[in-house]
Scaffold this active site. Structure first.
Site: not given
Ligand code: G6P
Length: 605
Positions: A2, A27, A73, A99-100, A478, A482, A485, A501, A600
């Site tokens: 946060c 953020r 957050w 925070n944390g 993945e 990336k 994208e 093949h 997003k």
């Protein structure tokens, strides 16, 4: 992850606090609040935007010159007024922002409640305000020091008390905190952007240090009460650079945040001796009697689903399928009350994923969500939730949320195995604890090399191939997503054994191939597939784990990742592939954080 601000100085604290919080809005947050000492403690909170918080002062601003503020957050407890920071003690004299993650907060809360403390929120943070109250004997700094001695986890804390109207206490452990130095004023912040309108000179706190900040001075102590000289920095970043902590893009910042993100994902779930603590999040009746597991997701999260399916298949006798949510919704599937549907979604808002779990739920399945966003629709609709705790992800292309999903799935696979078979592979969990440090060493060792390769080879290519076998195939998928994208280079991931093949026809001199070789039992097979590629003069960049093998006949370039449990290799190989996509995209001049035609969070079908 946060945002924290604090102020002590000559002017009323509210304006600098609001100004600082606004600088942290980028953020992402779900609620915000401030506390001002004037002379009693005044707390203002909102489940909403900073503008809503500001609106609380239209009728007048408290005149206190000491205060703390926070953008939350959510990690523990839904986004709500009650869970927004600051959090107070019973007497409402002490206020704390944090925070944390406090890993042992449940134990501490039970102890404090037994001693008569009354809690008002579901947060882990609130234990700190009650601990400070418990240890307070006239010196706020000493009380904070005694309180943090009880904490396990990561934290940056700012604490004020109405009994000390000119004193702000700050402390950090594995979570950043800087003190901006002004003229008879100090501003405390978790992130540099909040300081820039005040000053360019700041003091950085080190882990375990406690700062006693007054209008006149800052005194810093270590854990043993020894006075320390704080480290001074001069901030040269402009405000835009500062939001990205000096990185050129959020994506690059988030790639580099992965060691910290994975530490957060593991926090409180895996003890130092490899003991699993997941019973709170995953109640036993969620797993009891299940025969089938459907892992459902879209995009990057689907690649995590493939990973999870592989792990669960390998370690249990369950029928396990990874499913694309957009397909699952409309096909005939066998799903009933013996099915566990695991929905994986960074945002928790993807329309197809929600549609798919609603279908599974209607047929009687139990729903487990793996998501990064507390209070998201997915989290609310699921029977149980495992949060990834990766912190806000701002770049559209998912990086740290993906590896945090893999980490959750690794923990989950071990937990399911324990539940169904009474034992799990302790080596996997032991090695999982090493992953954050190994990620940090990969980032340090490979970035320049990958940048050169991506800038020169991938950026110039029109077609590329990503090859792997077994678990490496999920990683290859993945990797290729990336690149598509953000670099807009066509890429295709293939099981290496399938090349012969048909697709081998497309391998021509100079075609870039990224190959993954981390699965010992498939290594020989993979290398023989690569020989077929080399025979056609394809250009192979190999990401491998076994440093003893000779790859000279099979690869043009080899990048070794540190040795780990083969099931965890995807957490490491993801990083060079993320960097490849990033540097190919920047070499092509693309807006990496906002790629074309991609959002997003995709909330439409
Ligand atoms: C979009 C995003 C991807 C993401 C996918 C699933 O396509 O651009 O980065 O992987 O949605 O999103 P979710 O929030 O459900 O993980």
């Amino acid at each position: 992850m946060c945002g924290i601000v604090g102020y002590v100085g000559r002017t009323t604290a509210v304006q600098p606090l609001l100004k600082g919080l606004k600088k942290l809005e980028y953020r992402g947050y779900d609620s915000a609040g401030i506390a001002v000492v004037e002379p009693h403690l005044q707390v203002y909170k909102t489940q909403g935007r900073i503008a809503d918080l500001e609106a609380l002062f239209t009728k007048g601003v408290p005149q206190g010159t000491l205060g703390i503020g926070h953008t939350r957050w959510a990690t523990h407890g839904q986004p709500s007024w009650e869970n927004a920071h600051p959090h107070c003690d019973c007497s409402e004299e002490i206020a704390v922002v944090h925070n944390g993650i406090i890993e042992n907060y449940l134990e501490l809360r039970k102890e404090l409640e037994a001693e008569g403390h009354v809690f008002r929120s579901e947060t882990d943070t609130e234990v700190v305000s009650h601990l400070v109250e418990k240890y307070y004997e006239g010196d706020l700094g000493c009380a904070v020091q005694a309180a943090i001695a009880q904490l396990i986890g990561s934290y940056a804390l700012a604490v004020v008390s109405s009994r000390h109207p000119n004193e702000l206490i700050a402390v950090r452990q594995d979570s950043p905190l800087v003190i901006g130095v002004g003229e008879e004023e100090y501003i405390l912040a978790s992130d540099v952007p909040a300081l820039l309108d005040f000053t360019r000179t700041a003091w950085v706190l080190d882990d375990g240090q406690v700062a006693r900040i007054t209008r006149e001075s800052v005194v810093v102590f270590d854990q043993h009460g020894e006075q320390q000289k704080p480290q001074t920095i001069r901030i040269n970043w402009d405000p835009v650079q500062a939001e990205k902590e000096g990185y050129a893009h959020f994506m690059l910042k988030e790639i580099h945040e992965q060691p910290r993100a994975i530490r957060q994902t593991l926090a409180g779930r895996l003890g130092v001796r490899g003991n699993l603590q997941l019973a709170e999040e995953i109640p036993a009746d969620l797993l009891h009697g299940i025969t089938d597991v459907h892992l459902i997701a879209c995009g990057t999260a689907y690649h995590a689903a493939l990973y999870g399916a592989y792990l669960l298949q390998d370690s249990t006798d369950l029928q396990v399928h990874a499913e694309l949510a957009s397909e699952y919704r409309y096909k005939r599937v066998r799903v009933d009350d013996r099915t566990l549907a695991i929905a994986i979604s960074q945002s928790g808002e993807t329309a197809d994923t929600l549609g798919a779990i609603r279908k599974a739920k209607a047929a009687g399945a139990r729903i487990l969500a793996i998501t990064n966003v507390v209070g998201s629709t997915l989290a609310r609709e699921a029977d149980a939730v495992m949060y990834t705790h990766a912190g806000p992800e701002i770049a559209v292309a998912s990086t740290k949320a993906y590896t945090a999903q893999l980490c959750c799935l690794g923990l989950l696979a071990a937990y399911v195995q324990l539940h169904l078979r009474g034992a799990y592979d302790p080596e996997l969990l032991r090695q999982l604890l090493e992953i954050p440090d190994q990620m940090a060493s990969i980032l340090q060792a490979c970035e320049e090399r990958v940048k050169e390769y991506a800038g020169q080879r991938l950026a110039a290519a029109s077609d590329t191939f990503y090859l792997g076998r077994g678990l490496d195939l999920a990683s290859a998928m993945e990797g290729q997503l990336k690149l598509k994208e953000i670099a807009y280079v066509h890429a295709e991931a293939l099981p290496a054994g399938e090349l012969k093949h048909g697709t081998l026809a497309l391998i021509e001199p100079g075609v870039p191939i990224v190959a993954l070789a981390t699965q010992p039992h498939l290594l020989d097979k993979l290398l023989s597939n690569l020989r077929e590629v080399k025979a056609r003069n394809g250009e192979v960049f190999l990401i491998a784990m076994d440093g003893e093998r000779d790859y000279s006949q099979t690869a043009d370039e080899v990048l070794l990742v540190p040795p780990t449990h083969p099931m965890l290799a995807p957490l490491l190989t993801a990083l060079p592939m993320q960097l490849m996509a990033y540097y190919a995209a920047t070499a092509r001049g693309h807006d990496v954080d906002k790629p074309r035609n991609l959002a997003k969070s995709v909330t439409v079908e």
